[in-house]
Design a protein around this motif. Structure first.
Motif, PDB file in Angstrom:
ATOM      1  N   ASN A  44      21.705  24.499  46.605  1.00  0.00           N
ATOM      2  CA  ASN A  44      22.739  24.848  45.613  1.00  0.00           C
ATOM      3  C   ASN A  44      24.121  24.526  46.157  1.00  0.00           C
ATOM      4  OD1 ASN A  44      20.922  25.963  43.605  1.00  0.00           O
ATOM      5  ND2 ASN A  44      20.547  27.552  45.141  1.00  0.00           N
ATOM      6  N   VAL A  46      28.053  24.155  46.261  1.00  0.00           N
ATOM      7  CA  VAL A  46      29.123  25.004  45.696  1.00  0.00           C
ATOM      8  C   VAL A  46      30.514  24.409  45.869  1.00  0.00           C
ATOM      9  CG1 VAL A  46      27.821  27.146  46.047  1.00  0.00           C
ATOM     10  CG2 VAL A  46      29.324  26.304  47.869  1.00  0.00           C
ATOM     11  N   GLN A  47      30.636  23.376  46.690  1.00  0.00           N
ATOM     12  CA  GLN A  47      31.968  22.803  46.930  1.00  0.00           C
ATOM     13  C   GLN A  47      31.872  21.304  47.107  1.00  0.00           C
ATOM     14  OE1 GLN A  47      34.423  24.852  49.887  1.00  0.00           O
ATOM     15  NE2 GLN A  47      35.226  22.883  50.637  1.00  0.00           N
ATOM     16  N   ASP A 135      26.855  23.004  50.481  1.00  0.00           N
ATOM     17  CA  ASP A 135      26.113  24.134  49.878  1.00  0.00           C
ATOM     18  C   ASP A 135      26.635  25.476  50.389  1.00  0.00           C
ATOM     19  OD1 ASP A 135      23.131  24.882  51.839  1.00  0.00           O
ATOM     20  OD2 ASP A 135      25.183  24.424  52.461  1.00  0.00           O
ATOM     21  N   TYR A 137      30.744  27.500  51.328  1.00  0.00           N
ATOM     22  CA  TYR A 137      32.195  27.294  51.236  1.00  0.00           C
ATOM     23  C   TYR A 137      32.820  27.041  52.608  1.00  0.00           C
ATOM     24  CZ  TYR A 137      31.631  28.955  46.480  1.00  0.00           C
ATOM     25  OH  TYR A 137      31.222  29.082  45.171  1.00  0.00           O
TER      26      TYR A 137
END
Ligand SMILES: Cc1cn([C@H]2C[C@H](O)[C@@H](COP(=O)(O)OP(=O)(O)O[C@H]3O[C@H](C)C(=O)[C@H](O)[C@H]3O)O2)c(=O)[nH]c1=O
Length: 181
Positions: A44, A46-47, A135, A137
């Motif tokens: 997943n 995220v950034q 995946d 931060y």
């Protein structure tokens, strides 16, 4: 999309399907369902990060420690780089080994680097636009690094020493043996 696992378990070279016609090309640069199936587990992101560098720039070797470790899906939008991933996973049979892959706007190859690796790249073209998904931060306090020219890792960056352009921060990173892993 073609997924080829490298000699470092979990690290994959990915070649997207490119649709070319008389206008240019189209490709799905990322598709979660295809990617997760190709890697063999859900990731997943995220950034998204993007950087621009001139020839000779070497960024790295960087990683984030502990719970802030990042898996990265890296590619080059324009230009050509040598991308390097170093296995820092404790207990890994390939601990301290690295893979180096040429990524370019031309070959559209991507490299998936799991958590537990250090990452860096050298710019081989006049300039390069670099894009990657993470995946986890950014967490400045958990940043770690290894000197790019550490003699134990002995990475061949495919650039003459006279051309190496390193940030002040990267020039004082620890040797592999002293790194905070
Ligand atoms: C990585 C990052 C940096 N920053 C800030 C911190 C600095 O003020 C500025 C430049 O950072 P840095 O010099 O660390 O950028 P790079 O040398 O390209 O670092 C990256 O280089 C190698 C190739 C990597 O794989 C890492 O993602 C990352 O460490 O951006 C942010 O705000 N968010 C971020 O996610």
């Amino acid at each position: 999309m073609i997924f080829k696992e490298t000699k470092l378990k979990g690290c994959f070279i990915i070649e997207p399907k490119v649709f070319s016609d008389n206008r240019g090309y189209f490709m799905e640069s990322y598709n979660k369902e295809i990617f997760d199936s190709g890697i063999g587990e859900p990731v997943n992101f995220v950034q998204d990060n993007q950087s621009f560098s001139s020839r000779g720039v070497i960024r790295g070797l960087h990683y984030q420690i502990g719970n802030h470790a990042q898996a990265k899906l890296v590619r080059v939008l324009s230009g050509r780089v040598l991308d390097v991933a170093v296995d820092l996973r404790k207990g890994s049979p390939s601990f301290g080994e690295y893979v180096a892959v040429e990524l370019s706007g031309q070959n559209k190859k991507q490299l998936y680097i799991p958590r537990g690796f250090a990452h860096g790249f050298a710019v081989l073209s006049e300039t390069a636009e670099f894009f990657y998904k993470c995946d986890n931060y950014y967490n400045k306090e958990s940043e770690g690094g290894i000197l790019y020219n550490d003699s134990t890792l002995n990475i061949n960056w495919e650039l003459p020493l006279s051309e190496h352009l390193i940030s002040e921060k990267d020039s004082v990173l620890p040797k592999f043996k002293d790194a905070n892993l």
